[in-house]
Design a protein around this motif. Structure first.
Motif, PDB file in Angstrom:
ATOM      1  N   TYR A   1      11.656  18.590  57.210  1.00 13.41           N
ATOM      2  CA  TYR A   1      12.749  17.856  56.564  1.00 13.41           C
ATOM      3  C   TYR A   1      12.401  17.370  55.155  1.00 13.41           C
ATOM      4  O   TYR A   1      13.262  16.860  54.449  1.00 13.41           O
ATOM      5  CB  TYR A   1      13.137  16.651  57.432  1.00 13.41           C
ATOM      6  N   ALA A   2      11.153  17.523  54.742  1.00  4.01           N
ATOM      7  CA  ALA A   2      10.681  16.957  53.472  1.00  4.01           C
ATOM      8  C   ALA A   2      11.300  17.593  52.238  1.00  4.01           C
ATOM      9  O   ALA A   2      11.217  17.024  51.152  1.00  4.01           O
ATOM     10  CB  ALA A   2       9.166  17.040  53.397  1.00  4.01           C
ATOM     11  N   ASP A   3      11.944  18.747  52.380  1.00  6.44           N
ATOM     12  CA  ASP A   3      12.573  19.366  51.217  1.00  6.44           C
ATOM     13  C   ASP A   3      13.935  18.749  50.897  1.00  6.44           C
ATOM     14  O   ASP A   3      14.523  19.028  49.862  1.00  6.44           O
ATOM     15  CB  ASP A   3      12.703  20.879  51.402  1.00  6.44           C
ATOM     16  N   LEU A   4      14.426  17.888  51.783  1.00  9.80           N
ATOM     17  CA  LEU A   4      15.701  17.191  51.570  1.00  9.80           C
ATOM     18  C   LEU A   4      15.447  15.795  51.025  1.00  9.80           C
ATOM     19  O   LEU A   4      14.391  15.213  51.262  1.00  9.80           O
ATOM     20  CB  LEU A   4      16.454  17.050  52.901  1.00  9.80           C
ATOM     21  N   PRO A   5      16.419  15.217  50.324  1.00  7.16           N
ATOM     22  CA  PRO A   5      16.312  13.802  49.979  1.00  7.16           C
ATOM     23  C   PRO A   5      16.193  12.986  51.274  1.00  7.16           C
ATOM     24  O   PRO A   5      16.716  13.374  52.322  1.00  7.16           O
ATOM     25  CB  PRO A   5      17.625  13.499  49.256  1.00  7.16           C
ATOM     26  N   ALA A   6      15.489  11.871  51.205  1.00  4.32           N
ATOM     27  CA  ALA A   6      15.156  11.092  52.403  1.00  4.32           C
ATOM     28  C   ALA A   6      16.373  10.736  53.252  1.00  4.32           C
ATOM     29  O   ALA A   6      16.354  10.876  54.479  1.00  4.32           O
ATOM     30  CB  ALA A   6      14.402   9.833  52.005  1.00  4.32           C
TER      31      ALA A   6
END
Length: 71
Positions: free
Chosen positions: A37-42
């Motif tokens: 999920y780290a490629d998305l904004p938090a």
């Protein structure tokens, strides 16, 4: 191996707490799952994780985290 940015993780946990009243540790997320999920904004990552794992939203708290009410 991808390193999770500490600022992103802090923002992600804040969003998780606001939406689902848990953080990544409470959700049982390990390094691999965080990297997914780290490629998305938090904020978007928290919502995507919640949707993927069918977490119940915590909409009972008022005001929502981050919402400043003016007098």
């Amino acid at each position: 191996m991808y390193r999770i940015d500490s600022e992103w993780l802090e923002d992600f946990d804040e969003a998780m707490l606001g939406f689902f009243a848990i953080d990544h540790a409470d959700a049982g997320m390990d390094q691999f799952l965080l990297e997914c999920y780290a490629d998305l904004p938090a904020r978007e990552a928290a919502l995507a994780f919640g949707e993927d794992y069918e977490l119940c939203r915590v909409d009972t708290f008022w005001p929502p985290q981050g919402l400043a009410l003016s007098s």
